[in-house]
Write a protein that holds these residues in place. Structure first.
Motif, PDB file in Angstrom:
ATOM      1  N   TYR A   1      41.818  -4.343  52.921  1.00  0.00           N
ATOM      2  CA  TYR A   1      41.364  -3.784  51.553  1.00  0.00           C
ATOM      3  C   TYR A   1      41.639  -4.835  50.646  1.00  0.00           C
ATOM      4  O   TYR A   1      41.437  -4.479  49.175  1.00  0.00           O
TER       5      TYR A   1
ATOM      6  N   TYR B   1      40.254  -4.534  46.360  1.00  0.00           N
ATOM      7  CA  TYR B   1      41.393  -4.091  45.520  1.00  0.00           C
ATOM      8  C   TYR B   1      41.421  -5.129  44.466  1.00  0.00           C
ATOM      9  O   TYR B   1      41.826  -5.011  43.218  1.00  0.00           O
TER      10      TYR B   1
ATOM     11  N   LEU C   1      38.794  -4.963  42.228  1.00  0.00           N
ATOM     12  CA  LEU C   1      38.887  -3.936  41.256  1.00  0.00           C
ATOM     13  C   LEU C   1      39.818  -4.616  40.001  1.00  0.00           C
ATOM     14  O   LEU C   1      39.542  -4.060  38.896  1.00  0.00           O
TER      15      LEU C   1
ATOM     16  N   LEU D   1      48.278  -0.056  44.337  1.00  0.00           N
ATOM     17  CA  LEU D   1      47.374  -0.017  45.402  1.00  0.00           C
ATOM     18  C   LEU D   1      48.143  -0.476  46.897  1.00  0.00           C
ATOM     19  O   LEU D   1      48.156  -1.661  46.956  1.00  0.00           O
TER      20      LEU D   1
ATOM     21  N   VAL E   1      47.483   4.391  44.820  1.00  0.00           N
ATOM     22  CA  VAL E   1      46.196   4.403  45.477  1.00  0.00           C
ATOM     23  C   VAL E   1      46.607   4.073  46.776  1.00  0.00           C
ATOM     24  O   VAL E   1      46.954   3.035  47.238  1.00  0.00           O
TER      25      VAL E   1
ATOM     26  N   PRO F   1      44.990   3.386  50.703  1.00  0.00           N
ATOM     27  CA  PRO F   1      43.787   3.220  51.419  1.00  0.00           C
ATOM     28  C   PRO F   1      43.170   4.054  52.572  1.00  0.00           C
ATOM     29  O   PRO F   1      42.170   4.087  52.865  1.00  0.00           O
TER      30      PRO F   1
ATOM     31  N   SER G   1      42.812   8.567  46.520  1.00  0.00           N
ATOM     32  CA  SER G   1      42.219   7.861  47.825  1.00  0.00           C
ATOM     33  C   SER G   1      41.630   6.540  47.157  1.00  0.00           C
ATOM     34  O   SER G   1      41.040   6.667  46.061  1.00  0.00           O
ATOM     35  N   GLY G   2      41.548   5.457  48.018  1.00  0.00           N
ATOM     36  CA  GLY G   2      40.968   4.263  47.967  1.00  0.00           C
ATOM     37  C   GLY G   2      40.376   3.447  48.847  1.00  0.00           C
ATOM     38  O   GLY G   2      40.290   2.458  48.967  1.00  0.00           O
ATOM     39  N   TRP G   3      39.797   4.528  49.846  1.00  0.00           N
ATOM     40  CA  TRP G   3      39.210   3.779  51.013  1.00  0.00           C
ATOM     41  C   TRP G   3      37.594   3.470  51.036  1.00  0.00           C
ATOM     42  O   TRP G   3      36.961   2.782  51.856  1.00  0.00           O
TER      43      TRP G   3
ATOM     44  N   LEU H   1      37.015   4.884  44.773  1.00  0.00           N
ATOM     45  CA  LEU H   1      37.357   3.959  43.542  1.00  0.00           C
ATOM     46  C   LEU H   1      36.831   4.287  42.305  1.00  0.00           C
ATOM     47  O   LEU H   1      37.545   4.124  41.409  1.00  0.00           O
TER      48      LEU H   1
ATOM     49  N   LEU I   1      38.864   7.205  41.173  1.00  0.00           N
ATOM     50  CA  LEU I   1      40.172   6.401  40.464  1.00  0.00           C
ATOM     51  C   LEU I   1      39.690   6.031  38.916  1.00  0.00           C
ATOM     52  O   LEU I   1      40.814   6.469  38.208  1.00  0.00           O
TER      53      LEU I   1
END
Length: 369
Positions: free
Chosen positions: A203, A207, A210, A287, A316, A318, A344-346, A351, A354
């Motif tokens: 990830y 990330y 991001l 994250l 965050v 993943p 959640s960040g998967w 995202l 987020l």
């Protein structure tokens, strides 16, 4: 050849000829194709010229690139019979225009990519991975607004006595109308901490992209990587091009895919940049999967310190939101009661949520979003 593949090939030709076809411009080209549904040579030529060229110097380069893209002479690039890049797909029920079908096709591709696990992008083709990267680059993660000390004239709000009196003096001392003003609201600073340890390797690319998008959307955003060491990469992610920014980050971070010492490195961050720097009043985003190899008690202490300095602490994870996942590790059990929200960040869709959480004005109390 699909429309996306054809336009990506055109952008690649333009780059080889020296046109600064950045990711943002390629995305603009895709939006043009989505809006216009280009199917012929002239449509593609003008869409690419408008979206990819940044100045007069780019025009001859683009003409050469377009000729290379067609495999033809530049003089005939804007004329001649149409060259089909991808014919729009008609609706299944036969209704609607061909342009509507093309737009639906691109929208469907985006919807599919939005639900993909960001940690499993290696299973996709290069075009799909590039599309996901472009979509991540379009995100605009910024902190919630906060009132500043400055005030500006406004149609409503508190009475601006100075402007009201000055206006009255111009009318012989008679108050003709009350003038009002309001506080200026500005985004809170954003502090982004990206875990680059071994468990976060799938990830880390998304990330960091991001974080790059956050730095582009809100200058002054502070970005750190964390693992066995703490590295400040704010300067590296400031590069306009996300690929160049990630290459700079890769060169600056010495502990890629290593262990995880979240407590120790958060302590280092707060000691050096916490009290009077990046953390005070900020929206702090960590994250990480919280796969802590060090002392979880220390991690808890540092999260409480961070919570006292920052406006909000958003974690965050993943793995949050994946089917069957439960935060059972000691690290996540330490994190949950000490942060304002666990998000959640998967997936790309996660995202996007987020970004909405970061921009939320209220001091969050929900632990999992």
């Amino acid at each position: 050849m699909s429309a996306v593949e054809g336009l990506a090939r055109l952008a690649a030709c333009a780059r080889r000829e020296g046109v600064a076809a950045s990711t943002d411009r390629v995305e603009a080209l895709l939006r043009c194709a989505d809006a216009l549904g280009p199917a012929g040579r002239e449509d593609v030529y003008w869409a690419g010229r408008v979206a990819l060229c940044g100045g007069p110097d780019d025009l001859p380069r683009y003409d050469r690139a377009f000729a290379r893209f067609l495999g033809a002479d530049p003089a005939g690039a804007a004329a001649g019979p149409p060259v089909v890049v991808d014919r729009p797909v008609a609706a299944a029920d036969g209704a609607g225009t061909e342009g509507d079908g093309a737009r639906r096709t691109l929208a469907d591709v985006r919807e599919v990519l939005r639900g993909r696990d960001l940690g499993a992008l290696d299973a996709l083709g290069e075009d799909e991975r590039e599309a996901v990267r472009r979509l991540v680059a379009l995100l605009r993660p910024v902190g919630a607004l906060r009132p500043s000390r400055r005030r500006r004239p406004a149609p409503h709000g508190e009475v601006d006595r100075r402007r009201t009196v000055r206006d009255a003096l111009r009318h012989g001392g008679e108050v003709v109308a009350l003038r009002h003003r309001r506080r200026v609201r500005r985004p809170r600073p954003l502090l982004v901490v990206v875990d680059v340890s071994g468990s976060m390797q799938p990830y880390a690319d998304a990330y960091l992209r991001l974080a790059h998008a956050a730095a582009r959307a809100r200058p002054g955003t502070e970005v750190f990587t964390i693992g066995t060491r703490l590295t400040r990469v704010t300067r590296e992610v400031a590069h306009p091009d996300p690929d160049e920014a990630l290459r700079a980050v890769a060169a600056a971070v010495p502990d890629w895919s290593g262990g995880t010492r979240l407590g120790e490195q958060l302590a280092a961050l707060l000691e050096r940049w916490g009290r009077a720097g990046a953390a005070r009043g900020a929206v702090a985003v960590v994250l990480s999967d919280a796969w802590e190899r060090g002392d979880c008690a220390l991690l808890g202490e540092q999260l409480e310190r961070l919570g006292r300095l920052a406006h909000r602490v958003v974690w965050v994870d993943p793995h949050e939101g994946k089917p069957g996942y439960a935060p059972l590790t000691a690290g996540m059990r330490t994190v949950l009661p000490r942060v304002d929200a666990v998000v959640s960040g998967w997936t790309l869709e996660a995202l996007e949520r987020l970004c909405a959480v970061l921009a939320a004005p209220q001091h969050g109390t929900a632990r999992r979003a």
